[in-house]
Design a protein around this motif. Structure first.
Motif, PDB file in Angstrom:
ATOM      1  N   LEU A 212       0.825  -1.199   0.000  1.00  0.00           N
ATOM      2  CA  LEU A 212       0.000   0.000   0.000  1.00  0.00           C
ATOM      3  C   LEU A 212       0.860   1.249   0.000  1.00  0.00           C
ATOM      4  CD1 LEU A 212      -2.915   0.888  -0.054  1.00  0.00           C
ATOM      5  CD2 LEU A 212      -2.942   0.861   2.440  1.00  0.00           C
ATOM      6  N   TRP A 213       1.998   1.200   0.679  1.00  0.00           N
ATOM      7  CA  TRP A 213       2.922   2.340   0.656  1.00  0.00           C
ATOM      8  C   TRP A 213       3.359   2.632  -0.775  1.00  0.00           C
ATOM      9  CZ3 TRP A 213       6.732   0.818   5.167  1.00  0.00           C
ATOM     10  CH2 TRP A 213       6.081   0.999   6.392  1.00  0.00           C
ATOM     11  N   GLU A 214       3.639   1.589  -1.548  1.00  0.00           N
ATOM     12  CA  GLU A 214       4.060   1.796  -2.930  1.00  0.00           C
ATOM     13  C   GLU A 214       2.954   2.447  -3.748  1.00  0.00           C
ATOM     14  OE1 GLU A 214       7.069   1.457  -4.384  1.00  0.00           O
ATOM     15  OE2 GLU A 214       7.657   1.223  -2.288  1.00  0.00           O
TER      16      GLU A 214
ATOM     17  N   LEU B 146      -1.579  14.321  -0.072  1.00  0.00           N
ATOM     18  CA  LEU B 146      -2.093  13.377   0.915  1.00  0.00           C
ATOM     19  C   LEU B 146      -1.997  13.941   2.322  1.00  0.00           C
ATOM     20  CD1 LEU B 146      -0.471   9.968  -0.175  1.00  0.00           C
ATOM     21  CD2 LEU B 146      -2.619  10.964  -0.937  1.00  0.00           C
ATOM     22  N   LEU B 147      -3.039  13.710   3.097  1.00  0.00           N
ATOM     23  CA  LEU B 147      -2.958  13.868   4.547  1.00  0.00           C
ATOM     24  C   LEU B 147      -3.190  12.494   5.136  1.00  0.00           C
ATOM     25  CD1 LEU B 147      -4.320  16.620   6.876  1.00  0.00           C
ATOM     26  CD2 LEU B 147      -4.573  14.212   7.481  1.00  0.00           C
ATOM     27  N   LEU B 148      -2.199  12.014   5.861  1.00  0.00           N
ATOM     28  CA  LEU B 148      -2.179  10.639   6.350  1.00  0.00           C
ATOM     29  C   LEU B 148      -2.149  10.653   7.871  1.00  0.00           C
ATOM     30  CD1 LEU B 148      -1.435   7.506   5.745  1.00  0.00           C
ATOM     31  CD2 LEU B 148       0.915   8.275   6.079  1.00  0.00           C
ATOM     32  N   THR B 149      -3.161  10.069   8.511  1.00  0.00           N
ATOM     33  CA  THR B 149      -3.077   9.880   9.951  1.00  0.00           C
ATOM     34  C   THR B 149      -2.585   8.468  10.228  1.00  0.00           C
ATOM     35  OG1 THR B 149      -5.249   8.937  10.478  1.00  0.00           O
ATOM     36  CG2 THR B 149      -5.146  11.327  10.133  1.00  0.00           C
ATOM     37  N   THR B 150      -1.748   8.327  11.237  1.00  0.00           N
ATOM     38  CA  THR B 150      -1.196   7.008  11.519  1.00  0.00           C
ATOM     39  C   THR B 150      -0.667   6.941  12.940  1.00  0.00           C
ATOM     40  OG1 THR B 150       0.426   5.344  10.800  1.00  0.00           O
ATOM     41  CG2 THR B 150       1.093   7.646  10.640  1.00  0.00           C
ATOM     42  N   GLN B 151      -0.679   5.733  13.492  1.00  0.00           N
ATOM     43  CA  GLN B 151       0.021   5.460  14.746  1.00  0.00           C
ATOM     44  C   GLN B 151       1.378   4.828  14.469  1.00  0.00           C
ATOM     45  OE1 GLN B 151      -2.415   3.640  18.006  1.00  0.00           O
ATOM     46  NE2 GLN B 151      -3.899   3.407  16.365  1.00  0.00           N
ATOM     47  N   TYR B 152       1.603   4.426  13.201  1.00  0.00           N
ATOM     48  CA  TYR B 152       2.831   3.721  12.859  1.00  0.00           C
ATOM     49  C   TYR B 152       3.935   4.716  12.540  1.00  0.00           C
ATOM     50  CZ  TYR B 152      -0.274  -0.318  12.417  1.00  0.00           C
ATOM     51  OH  TYR B 152      -1.194  -1.303  12.656  1.00  0.00           O
ATOM     52  N   LEU B 153       4.937   4.780  13.411  1.00  0.00           N
ATOM     53  CA  LEU B 153       6.020   5.734  13.226  1.00  0.00           C
ATOM     54  C   LEU B 153       6.791   5.446  11.948  1.00  0.00           C
ATOM     55  CD1 LEU B 153       6.578   5.239  16.895  1.00  0.00           C
ATOM     56  CD2 LEU B 153       6.501   7.558  16.043  1.00  0.00           C
TER      57      LEU B 153
ATOM     58  N   GLU C 276       5.600   4.220   9.243  1.00  0.00           N
ATOM     59  CA  GLU C 276       4.788   4.668   8.122  1.00  0.00           C
ATOM     60  C   GLU C 276       4.967   6.162   7.864  1.00  0.00           C
ATOM     61  OE1 GLU C 276       1.031   2.695   7.011  1.00  0.00           O
ATOM     62  OE2 GLU C 276       0.158   4.408   8.092  1.00  0.00           O
ATOM     63  N   ALA C 277       4.931   6.953   8.931  1.00  0.00           N
ATOM     64  CA  ALA C 277       5.143   8.390   8.798  1.00  0.00           C
ATOM     65  C   ALA C 277       6.543   8.675   8.268  1.00  0.00           C
ATOM     66  CB  ALA C 277       4.926   9.078  10.138  1.00  0.00           C
ATOM     67  N   ASP C 278       7.512   7.922   8.752  1.00  0.00           N
ATOM     68  CA  ASP C 278       8.898   8.116   8.325  1.00  0.00           C
ATOM     69  C   ASP C 278       9.059   7.779   6.846  1.00  0.00           C
ATOM     70  OD1 ASP C 278      11.520   8.812   8.646  1.00  0.00           O
ATOM     71  OD2 ASP C 278      12.058   7.138   9.940  1.00  0.00           O
ATOM     72  N   GLN C 279       8.374   6.739   6.397  1.00  0.00           N
ATOM     73  CA  GLN C 279       8.487   6.287   5.010  1.00  0.00           C
ATOM     74  C   GLN C 279       7.805   7.226   4.017  1.00  0.00           C
ATOM     75  OE1 GLN C 279       9.702   3.500   3.304  1.00  0.00           O
ATOM     76  NE2 GLN C 279      10.810   2.688   5.053  1.00  0.00           N
ATOM     77  N   LEU C 280       6.649   7.786   4.398  1.00  0.00           N
ATOM     78  CA  LEU C 280       5.792   8.456   3.424  1.00  0.00           C
ATOM     79  C   LEU C 280       5.756   9.973   3.523  1.00  0.00           C
ATOM     80  CD1 LEU C 280       2.697   6.062   3.558  1.00  0.00           C
ATOM     81  CD2 LEU C 280       4.476   6.131   1.804  1.00  0.00           C
ATOM     82  N   ALA C 281       5.917  10.523   4.719  1.00  0.00           N
ATOM     83  CA  ALA C 281       5.594  11.934   4.932  1.00  0.00           C
ATOM     84  C   ALA C 281       6.749  12.863   4.578  1.00  0.00           C
ATOM     85  CB  ALA C 281       5.178  12.167   6.380  1.00  0.00           C
ATOM     86  N   ASP C 282       6.415  13.967   3.900  1.00  0.00           N
ATOM     87  CA  ASP C 282       7.375  15.054   3.707  1.00  0.00           C
ATOM     88  C   ASP C 282       7.467  15.902   4.965  1.00  0.00           C
ATOM     89  OD1 ASP C 282       7.921  14.751   0.743  1.00  0.00           O
ATOM     90  OD2 ASP C 282       5.755  15.003   0.704  1.00  0.00           O
ATOM     91  N   ASN C 283       6.352  16.023   5.640  1.00  0.00           N
ATOM     92  CA  ASN C 283       6.295  16.806   6.872  1.00  0.00           C
ATOM     93  C   ASN C 283       5.392  16.070   7.855  1.00  0.00           C
ATOM     94  OD1 ASN C 283       7.280  19.313   8.046  1.00  0.00           O
ATOM     95  ND2 ASN C 283       5.145  19.937   8.200  1.00  0.00           N
ATOM     96  N   ILE C 284       5.673  16.223   9.145  1.00  0.00           N
ATOM     97  CA  ILE C 284       4.913  15.526  10.177  1.00  0.00           C
ATOM     98  C   ILE C 284       4.410  16.535  11.201  1.00  0.00           C
ATOM     99  CG2 ILE C 284       5.062  13.897  12.113  1.00  0.00           C
ATOM    100  CD1 ILE C 284       7.092  12.302  10.473  1.00  0.00           C
ATOM    101  N   VAL C 285       3.147  16.398  11.566  1.00  0.00           N
ATOM    102  CA  VAL C 285       2.576  17.141  12.684  1.00  0.00           C
ATOM    103  C   VAL C 285       2.298  16.127  13.785  1.00  0.00           C
ATOM    104  CG1 VAL C 285       0.537  18.379  13.518  1.00  0.00           C
ATOM    105  CG2 VAL C 285       1.590  19.031  11.343  1.00  0.00           C
ATOM    106  N   VAL C 286       2.896  16.335  14.941  1.00  0.00           N
ATOM    107  CA  VAL C 286       2.674  15.447  16.081  1.00  0.00           C
ATOM    108  C   VAL C 286       1.583  16.062  16.950  1.00  0.00           C
ATOM    109  CG1 VAL C 286       3.705  14.253  18.047  1.00  0.00           C
ATOM    110  CG2 VAL C 286       5.099  14.751  16.027  1.00  0.00           C
ATOM    111  N   ILE C 287       0.523  15.306  17.187  1.00  0.00           N
ATOM    112  CA  ILE C 287      -0.608  15.800  17.961  1.00  0.00           C
ATOM    113  C   ILE C 287      -0.820  14.891  19.164  1.00  0.00           C
ATOM    114  CG2 ILE C 287      -2.266  14.531  16.524  1.00  0.00           C
ATOM    115  CD1 ILE C 287      -4.226  16.854  16.932  1.00  0.00           C
ATOM    116  N   ASP C 288      -1.083  15.486  20.301  1.00  0.00           N
ATOM    117  CA  ASP C 288      -1.315  14.718  21.520  1.00  0.00           C
ATOM    118  C   ASP C 288      -2.331  15.461  22.368  1.00  0.00           C
ATOM    119  OD1 ASP C 288      -0.869  12.525  23.256  1.00  0.00           O
ATOM    120  OD2 ASP C 288       0.475  13.731  24.491  1.00  0.00           O
ATOM    121  N   ARG C 289      -3.351  14.748  22.793  1.00  0.00           N
ATOM    122  CA  ARG C 289      -4.434  15.326  23.602  1.00  0.00           C
ATOM    123  C   ARG C 289      -5.033  16.566  22.940  1.00  0.00           C
ATOM    124  NH1 ARG C 289      -0.561  13.282  27.112  1.00  0.00           N
ATOM    125  NH2 ARG C 289      -1.372  11.698  28.525  1.00  0.00           N
TER     126      ARG C 289
END
Length: 329
Positions: free
Chosen positions: A184-186, A198-205, A207-220
Motif C-alpha cells: 500500500l505504501w508503494e 495526501l494527509l495521512l493519519t497514523t500510529q505507525y512511526l 509509516e510516517a517516516d516512510q511516506l511523509a514530507d512533513n509531520i505534525v505530532v498531535i497529543d491530547r
C-alpha cells in the motif's frame, strides 16, 4: 478518462487547518490545531489513539462541524463551501467501506455511477484503477473473498474515481500484515508522484517516516511538534556510532580509538559492541579508518539515528501505542 490526479494551481496550500477546535460537551477533542500542506506533498498526522487525529480529519472533510476555527481544502472553505470541498477530495477511513457482496469491478462501477461518470468512461476507468491497484486478477471476485490488503487497495481505488487533487487517509494500514502495508505504501508513493496531495493519519512511526514530507505530532488535541522526519529525529539527540568487534580482546583498544572522537563510549562485553555519540558519516568513516589501521577486525559498523518513537517519547513521555479511545471519533 485519465486517473491522474491534478494539483492545486498556484502557491496556496492544498490543505490548511486554521485554529480548529472541537468540543464534545466538556471534553475538548481538538484544541487549536493549525497547519498547511503544500500541493503534491504528504503530511503525516501522528499521534496515539485519543490524540484527536480522526476528529481533525472529520472536520476537514465536512463530516463534522468545528466548534470554532475552519479549514480549507483545494482552496475551498469547509464551512462556507462544503459541496466544493467534497468535490475536490477523497477520503479513506479506518474501515473499508466497499460492498462485500459485490465484485471489485462492480464496486467501482456502482460508485462511479453515483458520481455521474458516463458508462463508457467508467468501463475504461474501472480497468485502469484495477490495474493501478494490482486488482485485475480479482476484479470479478466478490469482495468478501479479498484479503485485508486487497480491500484497502479497492477502497483507495474507489476514492480516486473522481480524480481528487486531495486525499485524506485515516490510518489506512491499520490491521494489515507487513507485506500488505508495504504494497500500500508503494501505491501511495505512486499517487504522490502523479500529483496527489495526501494527509495521512497514523500510529505507525515507520509509516510516517516512510511516506511523509512533513509531520505534525498531535497529543491530547494539541500540536506539540512539527517538521520533516529528519528534523524531528534530530530533536531527540545525536546519532550513535555502533561498532561490533570480531574478538572480545579487541574491545579495549577499540574503546580507546572511539574515545579519540571526544565522545563517551559504552561497552557491551557480551555482545562485543561499542556505542558512542557521533556527528554523522564523517565520524564513522574516520573511526573505520582507525580500526583498519590498528588491525582490529569488526563484524559490523554503522550509525544508529534516533527514531520517531524516540521523538514521541521525548515530547510526550509515552509511546504512540496508547490504548485510550479517541474522544468523539
Amino acid at each position: 478518462m485519465s486517473v491522474r490526479a491534478y494539483t492545486v494551481v498556484g502557491m496556496d496550500p492544498a490543505i490548511e487547518a486554521i485554529d480548529l477546535v472541537k468540543r464534545f460537551g466538556d471534553e475538548t477533542a481538538v484544541d487549536g490545531v493549525s497547519f498547511a500542506v503544500p500541493p503534491g506533498t504528504v503530511l503525516g498526522l501522528l499521534g496515539p489513539n485519543g490524540a484527536g487525529k480522526t476528529t481533525t480529519v472529520r472536520m476537514m472533510t465536512t463530516l463534522t462541524e468545528p466548534t470554532s476555527g475552519t479549514a480549507r481544502v483545494a482552496g475551498y472553505d469547509v464551512g462556507a463551501e462544503p459541496d466544493r470541498v467534497r468535490r475536490h477530495m477523497g477520503l479513506t477511513g479506518q474501515v473499508a467501506t466497499v460492498d462485500e457482496l459485490l465484485t471489485g469491478r462492480e464496486n467501482i462501477r456502482m460508485i462511479g455511477g453515483l458520481y455521474g461518470i458516463r458508462r463508457k468512461d467508467l468501463n475504461a476507468l474501472s480497468g485502469q484503477l484495477l490495474e493501478q491497484f494490482s486488482l485485475t486478477h480479482a476484479a470479478d471476485r466478490v469482495v468478501r473473498s479479498y484479503s485485508g490488503g486487497m480491500r484497502r487497495r479497492l477502497d483507495l481505488a474507489v476514492s480516486l474515481l473522481a480524480a481528487p487533487p486531495v486525499l485524506f487517509l485515516d490510518e489506512p494500514t491499520t490491521g494489515l500484515d507487513p507485506r500488505s502495508r508495504s504494497e500500500l505504501w508503494e501505491v501511495l508513493r505512486g499517487l504522490v508522484a502523479q500529483g496527489t496531495t495526501l494527509l495521512l493519519t497514523t500510529q505507525y512511526l515507520e509509516e510516517a517516516d516512510q511516506l511523509a514530507d512533513n509531520i505534525v505530532v498531535i497529543d491530547r488535541g494539541r500540536i506539540i511538534a512539527e517538521g520533516s522526519p529528519l528534523e524531528l529525529k534530530q530533536q531527540a539527540g545525536r546519532a550513535s556510532l555502533v561498532v561490533t568487534v570480531a574478538d572480545t580482546a579487541d574491545l579495549e583498544p577499540a574503546r580507546a580509538l572511539l574515545a579519540r572522537t571526544g565522545a563517551d563510549v559504552f561497552v557491551d562485553t557480551g555482545a562485543r559492541r561499542l556505542t558512542a555519540t557521533a556527528d554523522g558519516l564523517d565520524d564513522m568513516i574516520q573511526v573505520a579508518g582507525w580500526l583498519r589501521d590498528s588491525g582490529i577486525t569488526v563484524d559490523d559498523i554503522g550509525l544508529s539515528r534516533p527514531s520517531l518513537d524516540d521523538v514521541f517519547l521525548m515530547l510526550t513521555g509515552h509511546r504512540t501505542t496508547d490504548d485510550s479511545e479517541e474522544v468523539g471519533a
